[in-house]
Design an enzyme around this catalytic site. Structure first.
Site, PDB file in Angstrom:
ATOM      1  N   GLU A 198       0.829  -1.207   0.000  1.00 22.28           N
ATOM      2  CA  GLU A 198       0.000   0.000   0.000  1.00 22.28           C
ATOM      3  C   GLU A 198       0.867   1.263   0.000  1.00 22.28           C
ATOM      4  O   GLU A 198       0.685   2.164   0.808  1.00 22.28           O
ATOM      5  CB  GLU A 198      -0.963  -0.003   1.189  1.00 22.28           C
ATOM      6  N   GLU A 295      -6.473  -6.996  -1.529  1.00 23.10           N
ATOM      7  CA  GLU A 295      -7.127  -7.036  -0.221  1.00 23.10           C
ATOM      8  C   GLU A 295      -8.552  -6.547  -0.411  1.00 23.10           C
ATOM      9  O   GLU A 295      -8.767  -5.358  -0.642  1.00 23.10           O
ATOM     10  CB  GLU A 295      -6.430  -6.139   0.805  1.00 23.10           C
TER      11      GLU A 295
END
Length: 986
Positions: A198, A295
């Site tokens: 991320e 995710e």
């Protein structure tokens, strides 16, 4: 390891030689990243639709599962089998750097930290792996996976600064070597690797995106032997590092948590939360790679003072899965990872400050590894449909419209059209996705066919979604359409078996092309007619399934309701109807089918497919099952008997507890001459070197970052002292308590908002010329995550930020401090660098099995402490639970509001931090393998009492939360090294 390294080198050299290597099967749109060197392998390839493995398209349908949150390698296969039983083909896992390099420069991956058994268990279960080793992982772990010593590295973290890259190199190269050995190119299960995590923003003044930095991280992995494709996880679909951009990964992916994390309101679905533009963004950002969700929300974290993970499981329940997961299928996702699928436990201080010990996450598999939540069964229905539908992998999503495919404008339909096949899919949901209305409709399929044809209407209940199919291949037959959803189908030489399902009481219709001969084998009334070139069947779902056939055994269809579908399990070509869990089903010999599974009740068992094996013998967990064979369907049936175990657990209220004072530091006789001296006038934590105390009182500057800290401040009184104030920082829900000599001054008991707090205490009548000692205990809750590049979250100090001794100079106080014995040179290599804290008894190792309890006093945590302090209690006990059962055990604390907190140690492993005044956790699961279910055990608790009225653990107990008759087998315990006197312990 030398041999494995040589094999990797030879494989790499072979790949370099094959400069012209192309993906297997020669798919013209396959893309292998044009590296500056030759393609590294041709086993895992991809095109714009999906991954290929060995030339076969796969749906990487995956669940997130972290081995470090279940520190019992003997249980890892259990979770893998439960994920495989869902129909998933993959698992994504993080690696926590802080656990493997707790001492800078020393990489340790033995025992519970060894990844090799994890890889072996994945292989045994038939699961592919996506490795996510960071080095930054976030993951709601302390420091986001960064080790505490990184706070002393003079660099902006997650940037291309040399000191940071150099600090990561030992970890990345070491963990990459382990992962590289487990790549599919070496016969292992790893098929993808994600560098970084991320990487989506930076603090002010820090370059972002820093392509050089991201390329450096990629190169670290490539240079260490990683040859499988690299995949990314943008925190949202931004297109960062997608193919065609600088420092591009092979396959672009992103994350999404659309429902948010408000477990306080579990029945509230906010307007506008359902993603609607992901497909459009994918086609703009990365059209040459499979649509990948790395995710996607499978649950929620829950903060200190939250509402508990059962509330989170309601927020992200089976309805959420039906609406949101099918919405993702409508986008054409083929790499789909659900975070979390098994959450586990933040044992041993591994959690971050915003969360408590449990990391259940409201996931489909509960923290105690049970699979009782309905969302587990719903996830199985969706995943098995995806795996049974190869035409989906190349289908092209169309535009979502309201009213174009149905006669009801309140419904939205997304078509997916066959791309090289005639198969179409229609994903139906409420236009207002959170509608709780039950809506009737008919559906118009491609070719202007409106269904149902034989009467009745289709129904979409509130918060629901359905996938209708058209021209869907089942063996030698084509389903012209089915409004009932496909669970699975299997083909054999004797014929095909199909299972379709619908919600309770719904009207559905199925049509088989080619006008096959229809017959009904079982169930209530169905309507059947020939329409055009199809045999059409119409029915209303019922708890009693309908069994119908087309051309006899050539196609047997089971028309069931959703709850009945929940009890079906699929392994390779086998479909089994059973109860709680089927782990595996394999043919061990001609005519013998061996099923492994778990029971929580007596249930019938039926083998619905294959129908050509002439099953003469059926076993369940090694025991023969008496069976009968249905002469019409070929199904083999029997009964499985559950026998409730006798479970006897100790009564801790009458156990022989032993006690020792764990805060002897407040006694006048205590000698701290061996303690580390706080003497740094400049902090190596450069971002926080502006402290206002004469010396740094940051625990991390001295190697103490986890568990708890104890400070001792010495001064000689002048008689002018009027007050003492201290600003302590320990993370959200931390606590601090202060004594002057043996007098309790007061405490900050913690709450769910403050990461630091200033407490002030009046002083009076100190005797001039006398020596005094301030003792300050700080109970920590973890290091902050470091979400943005250049951020200093990890470096936020733990310890004393400032203090004032009223009437005196700060320099009049000299300080010593401690945390866990040895700090980063930690004493217990078995349980790792984060497991221990700074309390006296733990520094001695008394929390470990074999502690010298016979030298302690008799006292029980049920009596507790009558005055503020820290008590340590230990007790030995035996368990003799019956083998052949999975009996999850938990330690239960009775709710109270005293200003106290307890650390729970089970056979040396810290498995709970109970904070009575903050909550919410009161039940602390501890897996078998930490607890010895047939043998001796040792439990210890530290009780920090900050309440003048005293505190105790009245009601503390060991309880079982389930009793499952299991085919898993014996659990190999985690290593439980015991107490030996510790040299240099103070």
């Amino acid at each position: 390891m030398v041999i494995n390294s040589l094999c990797r080198l030879l494989a790499l050299l072979a790949a370099i030689v094959l400069v012209t290597a192309s993906p297997l099967n020669g798919k013209p749109t396959d893309l292998i990243k044009p590296y500056k060197r030759a393609p590294l392998q041709d086993i895992v390839t991809w095109d714009e639709h999906s991954l290929y493995v060995y030339g076969e398209r796969i749906f990487f349908y995956s669940g997130e599962y972290h081995p470090y949150r279940l520190p019992v390698p003997g249980q890892w296969l259990d979770v893998f089998q439960k994920i495989r039983a869902l129909g998933y083909s993959g698992v994504s896992f993080y690696v926590d750097w802080s656990l493997l390099e707790g001492t800078e420069g020393t990489f340790r991956s033995e025992g519970i930290f060894d990844l090799v058994p994890f890889f072996e268990a994945a292989t045994q279960a038939g699961i592919y792996l996506l490795a996510r080793p960071g080095p930054y992982i976030n993951a709601e772990v302390s420091g986001g996976g960064f080790p505490g010593w990184l706070s002393r590295v003079d660099a902006l973290l997650r940037t291309n600064q040399t000191n940071y890259i150099d600090a990561t190199q030992n970890y990345v190269s070491s963990v990459s070597g382990i992962i590289a050995d487990a790549q599919i190119t070496n016969g292992g299960p790893v098929i993808l690797l994600q560098p970084e995590n991320e990487y989506d923003g930076a603090t002010d003044g820090v370059l972002f995106p820093d392509y050089d930095y991201f390329q450096t991280v990629e190169d670290q992995y490539r240079n260490a032997g990683i040859v499988v494709p690299l995949i990314s996880n943008d925190n949202a679909p931004k297109g960062l590092f997608a193919p065609g951009t600088p420092a591009a990964v092979d396959i672009y992916g992103h994350d999404s948590y659309p429902q948010g994390f408000n477990c306080r309101s579990p029945y509230t679905w906010n307007d506008g939360a359902l993603p609607t533009n992901f497909r459009t963004l994918h086609e703009e950002q990365s059209p040459t790679t499979p649509y990948s969700l790395i995710e996607f929300q499978g649950g929620s974290f829950d903060p200190w003072g939250g509402y508990g993970f059962n509330s989170c499981a309601i927020l992200l329940n089976d309805q959420f899965e039906r609406v949101f997961y099918k919405n993702n299928l409508a986008f054409g996702v083929t790499i789909f990872n659900i975070y979390m699928t098994y959450g586990g436990t933040n044992w041993g201080n591994i959690g971050y400050p915003q969360g408590y010990t449990s990391y259940d996450y409201g996931a489909v598999i509960m923290e105690d590894r049970t699979v009782n939540r309905e969302k587990y069964s719903e996830a199985k229905l969706i995943a098995n449909f995806a795996q049974a539908s190869p035409a989906y992998l190349t289908a092209t999503p169309g535009n979502t419209t309201n009213g174009s495919y149905t006669d009801n404008p309140t419904l939205a339909v997304t078509p997916l059209f066959g791309n090289g096949t005639d198969t179409n899919f229609y994903v139906v949901r409420h236009a207002a996705y959170n509608s709780e209305d039950s809506t009737n409709y008919s559906l118009t399929l491609g070719g202007n066919l409106t269904v149902p044809q034989l009467g009745g209407q289709l129904t979409l209940p509130g918060r629901d979604s359905k996938i209708h199919i058209q021209n869907y291949n089942v063996g030698q037959y084509d389903l012209a359409y089915s409004t009932a959803e496909v669970f699975t189908w299997k083909n054999s030489s004797a014929g095909s078996v199909l299972i379709v399902y619908g919600g309770p009481g719904e009207q559905h219709e199925l049509a088989v092309a080619g006008n096959p001969e229809f017959s009904q084998v079982a169930g209530g009334t169905v309507t059947q007619e020939t329409r055009g070139n199809a045999t059409v069947v119409n029915w209303q779902t019922s708890p009693d399934p309908y069994i119908v056939q087309f051309d006899g055994l050539a196609l047997t269809a089971y028309l069931v309701d959703r709850n009945t579908a929940y009890n079906h399990w699929v392994f390779n070509d086998t479909i089994v109807q059973a109860g709680y869990l089927v782990r595996n089903a394999t043919f061990s010999a001609a005519g013998q089918l061996d099923i492994a599974g778990d029971l929580n009740a007596s249930v019938p068992v039926s083998v619905l497919a294959p129908t050509d094996k002439n099953i003469a013998k059926l076993t369940f967990n090694g025991e023969d099952v008496a069976t009968t064979t249905n002469p019409t369907t070929g199904a083999v049936s029997g009964n499985l008997t559950y026998t409730a175990p006798e479970v006897s657990l100790p009564d801790f209220s009458t156990a022989g507890w032993k006690f020792i004072d764990s805060l002897p530091e407040i006694q006048a006789s205590y000698d701290d001459s061996a303690w580390p001296v706080a003497n740094l006038t400049s902090s190596p934590n450069i971002q926080f070197n502006n402290f206002t105390t004469p010396v740094s009182l940051y625990g991390g500057d001295y190697g103490f970052s986890y568990g708890s800290l104890v400070f001792r401040g010495h001064f000689t009184a002048s008689g002018a002292e009027t007050s003492f104030s201290v600003n302590a920082q320990g993370g959200i829900a931390f606590a601090s308590a202060t004594w002057l000599n043996d007098t309790f001054l007061g405490a900050w008991p913690g709450d769910n908002t403050n990461a630091n707090y200033t407490t002030t205490f009046p002083l009076s009548n100190l005797t001039s010329g006398s020596n005094y000692v301030l003792t300050i205990v700080i109970d920590l809750t973890g290091l902050d995550e470091n979400y943005d590049a250049g951020d200093s979250g990890l470096k936020n100090p733990r310890g004393i930020l400032d203090y004032t001794l009223g009437g005196r100079e700060k320099s009049d106080v000299s300080w010593k401090l401690t945390g866990n014995l040895g700090g980063e040179n930690y004493a217990d290599l078995t349980r790792g660098p984060l497991n221990e804290d700074g309390y006296y008894a733990v520094r001695q190792g008394y929390h470990l099995p074999g502690a010298p309890l016979d030298t302690f006093n008799d006292s029980s945590p049920y009596d507790g402490l009558s005055a503020p302090g820290v008590g340590f209690y230990g007790v030995n006990f035996d368990l003799d639970l019956p083998k052949g059962y999975d009996i999850p055990l938990s330690f239960s604390f009775t709710n109270n509001t005293s200003a106290s907190r307890t650390n729970l140690y089970v056979n040396g492993y810290q498995f709970g931090k109970y904070v009575s005044n903050v909550g919410p956790q009161q039940l602390f699961p501890v897996p078998e393998g930490i607890l010895n279910h047939q043998g001796s055990n040792y439990v210890a608790v530290t009780l920090l009492n900050m309440d003048a009225q005293g505190a105790n653990l009245d009601g503390f107990s060991l309880v079982n939360t389930a009793a499952v008759q299991s085919g898993y087998g014996d659990v190999v315990a985690a290593p439980q090294t015991g107490f030996i006197p510790r040299a240099g312990a103070y």
